[in-house]
Design a protein around this motif. Structure first.
Motif, PDB file in Angstrom:
ATOM      1  N   LYS A  59       0.829  -1.210   0.000  1.00 12.32           N
ATOM      2  CA  LYS A  59       0.000   0.000   0.000  1.00 12.32           C
ATOM      3  C   LYS A  59       0.860   1.255   0.000  1.00 12.32           C
ATOM      4  O   LYS A  59       0.554   2.249  -0.673  1.00 12.32           O
TER       5      LYS A  59
ATOM      6  N   HIS B 124       2.381   1.528  -3.769  1.00 15.21           N
ATOM      7  CA  HIS B 124       1.620   1.151  -4.962  1.00 15.21           C
ATOM      8  C   HIS B 124       1.511   2.265  -6.002  1.00 15.21           C
ATOM      9  O   HIS B 124       1.165   2.000  -7.154  1.00 15.21           O
ATOM     10  N   GLN B 125       1.840   3.496  -5.618  1.00 21.48           N
ATOM     11  CA  GLN B 125       1.771   4.593  -6.582  1.00 21.48           C
ATOM     12  C   GLN B 125       3.128   4.914  -7.204  1.00 21.48           C
ATOM     13  O   GLN B 125       3.251   5.854  -7.989  1.00 21.48           O
TER      14      GLN B 125
ATOM     15  N   ASN C 164       6.246   4.787  -9.722  1.00 26.65           N
ATOM     16  CA  ASN C 164       6.294   4.616 -11.174  1.00 26.65           C
ATOM     17  C   ASN C 164       7.376   3.638 -11.617  1.00 26.65           C
ATOM     18  O   ASN C 164       7.325   3.120 -12.740  1.00 26.65           O
TER      19      ASN C 164
ATOM     20  N   SER D 273       0.857  -5.140 -12.451  1.00 26.10           N
ATOM     21  CA  SER D 273       0.577  -3.785 -11.935  1.00 26.10           C
ATOM     22  C   SER D 273       0.864  -2.695 -12.957  1.00 26.10           C
ATOM     23  O   SER D 273       0.458  -1.557 -12.774  1.00 26.10           O
TER      24      SER D 273
ATOM     25  N   ILE E 154       3.664  -1.339 -13.494  1.00 27.45           N
ATOM     26  CA  ILE E 154       4.748  -0.466 -13.030  1.00 27.45           C
ATOM     27  C   ILE E 154       6.029  -0.901 -13.716  1.00 27.45           C
ATOM     28  O   ILE E 154       6.329  -2.094 -13.793  1.00 27.45           O
TER      29      ILE E 154
ATOM     30  N   ILE F 258       0.357  -4.912  -4.664  1.00 26.92           N
ATOM     31  CA  ILE F 258       0.519  -3.627  -5.340  1.00 26.92           C
ATOM     32  C   ILE F 258      -0.481  -3.514  -6.485  1.00 26.92           C
ATOM     33  O   ILE F 258      -1.137  -2.477  -6.667  1.00 26.92           O
TER      34      ILE F 258
ATOM     35  N   TRP G 214      -3.967  -2.929  -5.050  1.00 26.48           N
ATOM     36  CA  TRP G 214      -4.118  -1.543  -4.599  1.00 26.48           C
ATOM     37  C   TRP G 214      -4.298  -0.588  -5.774  1.00 26.48           C
ATOM     38  O   TRP G 214      -4.985   0.435  -5.670  1.00 26.48           O
ATOM     39  N   ARG G 215      -3.700  -0.916  -6.904  1.00 30.69           N
ATOM     40  CA  ARG G 215      -3.815  -0.058  -8.087  1.00 30.69           C
ATOM     41  C   ARG G 215      -5.086  -0.331  -8.907  1.00 30.69           C
ATOM     42  O   ARG G 215      -5.339   0.337  -9.916  1.00 30.69           O
TER      43      ARG G 215
ATOM     44  N   ALA H  24      -5.807  -3.087 -10.641  1.00 28.83           N
ATOM     45  CA  ALA H  24      -5.527  -3.808 -11.887  1.00 28.83           C
ATOM     46  C   ALA H  24      -6.263  -5.146 -11.917  1.00 28.83           C
ATOM     47  O   ALA H  24      -6.632  -5.703 -10.883  1.00 28.83           O
TER      48      ALA H  24
END
Length: 612
Positions: free
Chosen positions: A463, A466-467, A469, A494, A496, A591, A594-595, A597
């Motif tokens: 968490k 998870h943002q 890049n 994800s 990423i 992750i 949380w995103r 996906a």
């Protein structure tokens, strides 16, 4: 990658086709379509999107008919839209086809057909294929079985296909380089990409062999003519492996379920193949070719994706224990560079599905050069299992999530057993060492169960990041491939951007990327390189990077400098990959969740890459 199914029999075709498409959903697809014959006419239903949407469009208007074909498509030639969805029909409107694979020479075939007056309405190679079959049939005044046999000898590529003729009560199936299985029942035949749709319908199957062309008609004898013009007799077998029901069993996603299944699947993969108290390892394929394997000067591993990472772990294990040189090759590159390989080499092909097109092509090249082929795959009756001189099934069970988890760990187990068996043959391990090593391998499932209890802790770490890049994954020795696998899992589900590196390579370029916004995951549970890994972590922290470290329980040094540590049970260094990969799977999973996906069906991906 995609799936095809066909039905001919006494009952209604559409429910069986729908069952097959449901079973194919986990493969990854972008469109679906069905075609049935009722009262001498085709009825097609196609949709660019998910199967559930097609079901909603149909409502209660269930297509009728006792013959039908269906397809879940992953776009190759032509964008994903309703027009390009299968089935495709010939210019005369008489023949329909579903096709899996690629026709490499479709452009030249299409050019010839255009000269003959054929019209094309889609961008697909499949429409070219069905019209080429029709052209050959008309030109040679052949029956459809003969026409397909002649036509497919002029087609370049790897494929499987099913053809139906609305003027004939028969169905035709062909395979070349892509698996097809026929379910046999007293009232019906069902042809499918694999046995998954067949297990609830029948326990008798025919595993179609390479270059087979089958004619199936209800109440008639099966006819088989292969592409070499040889008439064959089909062999009916019992399904070799029961397929479990595709259910999530209370888990939110198949991927999470399969992560949690790993302890049992690892037990299944080594059960009956080793005995710790008696001190022996016995993979049947290794035992069968003991002399060849014992004398080989080189092993070449060919694989793609996650299986390639398993191969890298295998390289460390076999060189460390058996002292046999190993080269690990991307199967997708191997065949294109005129590699040096001969009859003294052993080529080990690793593939979850046993249908990976690039790996199959690499096997063909290795066989041409007289190498011994050893296959490691999960799917009974798959192309690779049939092409190999010897091999081992991983017994991972059916894996639904597109991002591979339990298939990877069971591949590593098989490679570990292979390394230990070869080391034993060569006398590189004493009986005491072998006993102790096998006892520790028996403890790995329980240690993974202990790691799975850290799920909430890993979810909280996920968490926090998870943002992000970008991610960097670092590892040393046999845990470097685990860094690669961790990065791949994160990318796959994800979206990423993530890269895996040997930890020592960080200062040769990637260190330029590190700042306070760059999470760095360090696999630090291999003892031999521990001090070096500590130094690598210090380098990251000196540049304000955030460190998530996988460490052995009780570690105090890295715990004092990393931002987060995930403590896992210690084990022998050769088994470190098996335990360290699990927290990375969970990290990627959480992750992605949380995103928001689609974890089980990530965009642009498919379960089995059956085209080159």
């Amino acid at each position: 990658m995609s799936g095809i199914i066909g039905y001919i029999g006494k009952g209604e075709a559409f429910p069986v086709l729908l069952h097959g498409l449901n079973r194919f959903e986990f493969r990854g697809y972008d469109s679906v379509g069905t075609g049935t014959i009722s009262n001498g006419e085709f009825e097609f239903h196609k949709h660019a999107g998910k199967l559930k949407d097609l079901k909603e469009k149909l409502g209660d208007n269930t297509p009728k008919g006792h013959i039908g074909i269906a397809h879940s498509r992953w776009a190759t030639h032509g964008i994903s839209n309703q027009l390009n969805s299968h089935p495709h029909v010939s210019n005369s409107g008489r023949l329909a086809i579903v096709h899996k694979g690629i026709v490499e020479n479709y452009a030249s075939l299409k050019e010839k057909l255009v000269e003959e007056g054929y019209k094309f309405h889609t961008e697909t190679d499949t429409e070219v294929l069905i019209n080429w079959i029709e052209h050959i049939q008309k030109e040679g005044d052949l029956n459809l079985l003969e026409a397909i046999q002649v036509a497919m000898n002029q087609v370049v590529g790897a494929y499987s296909l099913i053809v139906i003729d609305k003027e004939e009560n028969a169905m035709y199936a062909v395979r070349k380089g892509a698996q097809l299985v026929i379910g046999v029942d007293k009232d019906a035949y069902v042809v499918a990409t694999d046995s998954a749709p067949l297990s609830t319908l029948t326990d008798e199957v025919i595993y179609m062999e390479e270059k087979d062309v089958y004619r199936l008609a209800h109440g008639e004898e099966i006819k088989v003519l292969n592409l070499d013009n040889i008439t064959k007799t089909p062999i009916i077998e019992k399904l070799e492996e029961a397929l479990e029901t595709i259910e999530k069993d209370g888990y939110d996603h198949f991927m999470l379920k399969e992560i949690y299944e790993q302890p049992q699947m690892i037990i299944d993969s080594f059960r009956g193949r080793m005995n710790a108290s008696e001190g022996w390892v016995r993979l049947g394929g290794v035992n069968e070719y003991r002399n060849k394997l014992n004398k080989t000067k080189r092993m070449i591993f060919g694989a793609c994706g996650t299986s390639w990472h398993a191969a890298l772990v295998g390289e460390y294990l076999i060189e460390e224990l058996a002292r046999i040189p190993v080269e690990v090759e991307y199967a997708s590159e191997f065949r294109y560079r005129n590699p040096i390989i001969d009859g003294d080499d052993v080529f080990v092909a690793i593939s979850q599905s046993g249908e990976t097109a690039d790996t199959i092509a690499a096997i063909e090249l290795a066989k041409e050069n007289q190498a011994l082929i050893y296959g490691i795959c999960n799917s009974v009756g798959s192309t690779i299992s049939k092409m190999s001189h010897a091999g081992s099934y991983t017994h991972a069970g059916q894996e639904i999530g597109i991002a591979s988890t339990k298939a990877f760990t069971t591949q590593v187990v098989i490679l570990t057993l292979m390394a230990l068996q070869l080391a034993d043959y060569k006398g590189n391990l004493s009986k005491t060492q072998l006993n102790a090593t096998l006892f520790e391998l028996e403890q790995i499932p329980e240690k993974i169960r202990k790691i799975l209890k850290l799920d909430d802790e890993i979810k909280a770490i996920a968490k926090e990041y998870h943002q992000a890049n970008n991610f960097l994954f670092l590892g040393r020795g046999a845990c470097y491939p685990i860094a690669l696998e961790g990065a791949l899992k994160l990318k796959e589900i994800s979206y990423i951007h993530a890269e895996g590196y040997p930890a020592a390579e960080m200062k040769h370029g990637p260190i330029a990327l590190i700042d306070e916004n760059m999470p760095v995951v360090v696999v630090a549970n291999n003892d031999s390189a521990y001090e070096k890994i500590v130094s690598n972590i210090q380098e990251v922290k000196a540049r304000k990077g955030k460190v998530i470290a996988i460490v052995n329980e009780g570690d105090t040094v890295i715990k004092g400098i990393a931002d987060h540590v995930i403590e896992i049970p210690a084990t022998l260094e050769i088994f470190a990959p098996l335990v360290s990969v699990v927290p990375l799977q969970l990290l990627a999973y959480h992750i992605a969740v949380w995103r928001g996906a689609d974890v089980d069906n990530p965009r642009n991906l498919t379960k089995s890459v059956t085209v080159e």
